[in-house]
Scaffold this active site. Structure first.
Site, short mmCIF file in Angstrom:
data_model
loop_
_atom_site.label_atom_id
_atom_site.label_comp_id
_atom_site.label_asym_id
_atom_site.label_seq_id
_atom_site.Cartn_x
_atom_site.Cartn_y
_atom_site.Cartn_z
N CYS A 1 -2.28 9.45 2.72
CA CYS A 1 -1.82 8.90 1.43
C CYS A 1 -2.81 9.18 0.31
O CYS A 1 -2.42 9.28 -0.84
CB CYS A 1 -1.60 7.40 1.56
SG CYS A 1 -3.07 6.55 2.13
N GLU B 1 0.88 -1.18 0.00
CA GLU B 1 0.00 0.00 0.00
C GLU B 1 0.91 1.22 0.00
O GLU B 1 1.46 1.58 1.04
CB GLU B 1 -0.89 -0.01 1.26
CG GLU B 1 -1.87 -1.17 1.33
CD GLU B 1 -3.12 -0.96 0.46
OE1 GLU B 1 -3.34 0.16 -0.03
OE2 GLU B 1 -3.85 -1.94 0.27
P1 NAD Z 1 8.01 4.80 5.12
O1 NAD Z 1 8.00 4.06 3.85
O2 NAD Z 1 9.16 5.68 5.41
O3 NAD Z 1 7.89 3.80 6.38
C1 NAD Z 1 6.93 2.78 6.47
C2 NAD Z 1 7.46 1.65 7.34
O4 NAD Z 1 8.64 1.11 6.73
C3 NAD Z 1 7.85 2.07 8.74
O5 NAD Z 1 7.43 1.08 9.65
C4 NAD Z 1 9.37 2.17 8.68
O6 NAD Z 1 9.98 1.85 9.91
C5 NAD Z 1 9.73 1.13 7.64
N1 NAD Z 1 10.95 1.48 6.91
C6 NAD Z 1 11.41 2.72 6.61
N2 NAD Z 1 12.57 2.66 5.91
C7 NAD Z 1 12.83 1.34 5.75
C8 NAD Z 1 13.88 0.62 5.11
N3 NAD Z 1 14.90 1.24 4.50
N4 NAD Z 1 13.84 -0.74 5.13
C9 NAD Z 1 12.83 -1.38 5.74
N5 NAD Z 1 11.82 -0.75 6.37
C10 NAD Z 1 11.81 0.60 6.38
O7 NAD Z 1 6.62 5.61 5.14
P2 NAD Z 1 6.12 6.71 6.17
O8 NAD Z 1 6.96 7.93 6.05
O9 NAD Z 1 5.96 6.11 7.52
O10 NAD Z 1 4.66 6.99 5.59
C11 NAD Z 1 4.42 7.87 4.55
C12 NAD Z 1 4.26 7.15 3.23
O11 NAD Z 1 3.33 6.11 3.33
C13 NAD Z 1 3.70 8.07 2.14
O12 NAD Z 1 4.38 7.83 0.95
C14 NAD Z 1 2.24 7.63 2.02
O13 NAD Z 1 1.64 7.88 0.78
C15 NAD Z 1 2.35 6.19 2.30
N6 NAD Z 1 1.08 5.68 2.81
C16 NAD Z 1 0.35 4.84 2.03
C17 NAD Z 1 -0.88 4.40 2.50
C18 NAD Z 1 -1.74 3.47 1.70
O14 NAD Z 1 -2.67 2.92 2.27
N7 NAD Z 1 -1.48 3.28 0.43
C19 NAD Z 1 -1.34 4.79 3.76
C20 NAD Z 1 -0.54 5.66 4.50
C21 NAD Z 1 0.66 6.08 4.03
#
Ligand code: NAD
Length: 467
Positions: free
Chosen positions: A253, A219
């Site tokens: 998002c 997602e």
């Molecule tokens: P992110 O991708 O930075 O982090 C998400 C998760 O991944 C966290 O638990 C984080 O600890 C982990 N993570 C981060 N870097 C990582 C790495 N290098 N390796 C492995 N795991 C890692 O996202 P965010 O900043 O927490 O959230 C914002 C993003 O999420 C935006 O792009 C938004 O559009 C998206 N989002 C999508 C939805 C959806 O339902 N499609 C919902 C909410 C947010």
């Protein structure tokens, strides 16, 4: 604002997974009534801790209590209500019509839990986006490890407490930590991974689980266009867009990322937006109890930099002391500018205008497949064209964001905004392998399929024509 959770070094991740594997192998989760009674207990506890959830979200980024209820707690409670009511039916084997080719047989689909599920969640709806996939996984009979975001520590900690009170760690565990914990989790072998987050991290996740061919839902995000046609009801559009864009301070998002409006309607729209911002948050949104803050300094600085060099229609004020960014409208930023390069994920709304549909289509096509698309119009042909020709995850006509609230609609992206979908019955399906079984009768054995084939070809051709 929220302090990041630094590490989860004390947590023995392989040990948790080993215990979850044994738990799953014991078959306890196959018992649907056991699943239902745990989910009931979870629902009861979430209701009891509603105030604590609101306080945690307020602590993390001053999320207003109303928004926490409407976009986190209430969504989970209603999801749980549906699951508890329907699970018995969803989990039962389904009889399907059998094929004449297999005559005589009776055929069934057996819903089968995958096994051990990993849920990785983001910070922006930290309770909802951790718990919603997790209850889908548990309802389907899997065990689950949830890794909530390090950037919403109060909510993540509370999520851990809530699950620990209802589930043994061998069935559902919440692991706190940041990227390192996430990486360690991804090094393990899972039966299903459900990731919500950014596109770049989505790519890392997909690569990490590829060697084990682990099925997954991603997602992700993207730049969501919000089209306003000349036939649209402009005042209503402005009201609905102000609500959907500035809820959670734009950190959603499926938030409208940028406006694409017919040139003739632009001034009417921007004036209406100014009026609606004032109506919602007063003269000074900073003082409003109904306006959240940016999650952390890094994102505050990222968003602030997007304002540089732009023409501001309204808003633009920032204050670093509490990561505040005013609800802001930008006038015609170029597609090369920073604000039009990446998903904004904050309370900044660029307004781009178009003279004809070709120009509008060109701007949309400039970006990868969005997670959501919104269109305001009364012109049915225009709406039909948008719905049928543009690829996007999902969307709303004459409103924004609200398609998310209907549990009968699968929620998910397409192309670079992700794959898979969930909510309601779709969550159960996401975490369920559908095992197809043909049960052949033994009282007769029709010889047609067996060699020698001589004289049988015309017979099988006749039979195939009837199928
Ligand atoms: P992110 O991708 O930075 O982090 C998400 C998760 O991944 C966290 O638990 C984080 O600890 C982990 N993570 C981060 N870097 C990582 C790495 N290098 N390796 C492995 N795991 C890692 O996202 P965010 O900043 O927490 O959230 C914002 C993003 O999420 C935006 O792009 C938004 O559009 C998206 N989002 C999508 C939805 C959806 O339902 N499609 C919902 C909410 C947010």
């Amino acid at each position: 604002m929220a302090e990041e959770i630094k590490t989860s070094a004390k947590v023995d991740i392989p040990k948790i997974l080993t215990s979850q594997r044994s738990f799953f192998e014991e078959g306890i989760t196959f018992d649907v009534s056991e699943r239902i009674s745990r989910l009931k207990a979870l629902k009861k506890l979430i209701k009891e801790r509603e105030k604590d959830i609101a306080e945690a979200l307020f602590k993390d980024f001053k999320k207003p209590e109303f928004e926490t209820y409407a976009t986190e707690t209430a969504i989970i409670l209603s999801e749980l209500k549906l699951i508890i009511k329907k699970l018995e039916k969803w989990a039962a084997p389904k009889k399907v019509k059998s094929s004449l080719l297999n005559f005589p047989s009776s055929d069934h689909i057996y819903p089968q839990p995958y096994g051990n599920v990993l849920v990785l969640a983001p910070w922006n709806y930290p309770f909802q986006l951790s718990v919603s996939p997790a209850i889908g996984a548990l309802a389907a009979g899997n065990t689950v490890v949830i890794k909530p975001s390090e950037f919403a520590p109060a909510t993540s900690q509370l999520t851990k407490e809530i699950f620990a009170e209802v589930y043994p760690e061998a069935q559902a565990a919440v692991v706190l930590g940041g990227v390192e914990a996430s990486k360690e989790l991804l090094e393990q072998k899972w039966d299903y991974v459900f990731f919500t987050g950014s596109v770049p991290v989505g790519r890392i996740v997909a690569q990490a689980i590829a060697p084990n061919l682990t099925p997954a839902t991603l997602e992700l995000g993207g730049k969501n266009p919000c089209i306003i046609h000349k036939s649209a009801k402009i005042e209503l559009a402005a009201k609905r867009i102000v609500w959907g864009k500035f809820i959670n301070a734009g950190q959603t998002c499926i938030s409208p990322d940028y406006i694409l409006i017919d040139k003739k309607k632009k001034t009417e729209f921007t004036e209406a937006v100014k009026k609606e911002i004032k109506a919602a948050f007063g003269e000074s949104p900073k003082e409003s109890p109904d306006y959240a803050r940016i999650i952390n300094k890094k994102n505050f600085e990222r968003l602030k930099a997007m304002l540089e060099g732009q023409t501001i229609i309204t808003g633009g004020e920032t204050s670093a002391d509490d990561n505040y960014i005013a609800p802001t409208l930008l006038n015609e930023p170029s597609l090369d500018s920073e604000v039009m390069q990446e998903e904004i994920f904050g309370p900044i709304l660029p307004v781009l205008s178009f003279s004809d549909e070709k120009e509008m289509e060109k701007i949309i096509a400039h970006y990868p497949d969005p997670l959501s698309l919104y269109v305001f119009a009364e012109d049915k042909d225009f709406l039909e064209k948008i719905m049928t020709t543009i690829r996007f995850g999902g969307g709303t006509i004459n409103d924004v964001v609200v398609h998310f609230a209907n549990k009968k609609l699968p929620f998910g992206g397409v192309g670079s905004s992700g794959y898979g979908g969930y909510h309601g019955k779709f969550s159960f399906d996401t975490f369920t392998h559908k095992k197809s079984i043909s049960k052949r009768a033994t009282w007769i054995d029709i010889p047609l399929r067996y060699a020698p084939y001589e004289g049988k070809l015309s017979l099988i051709k006749k039979l195939m024509k009837r199928l």
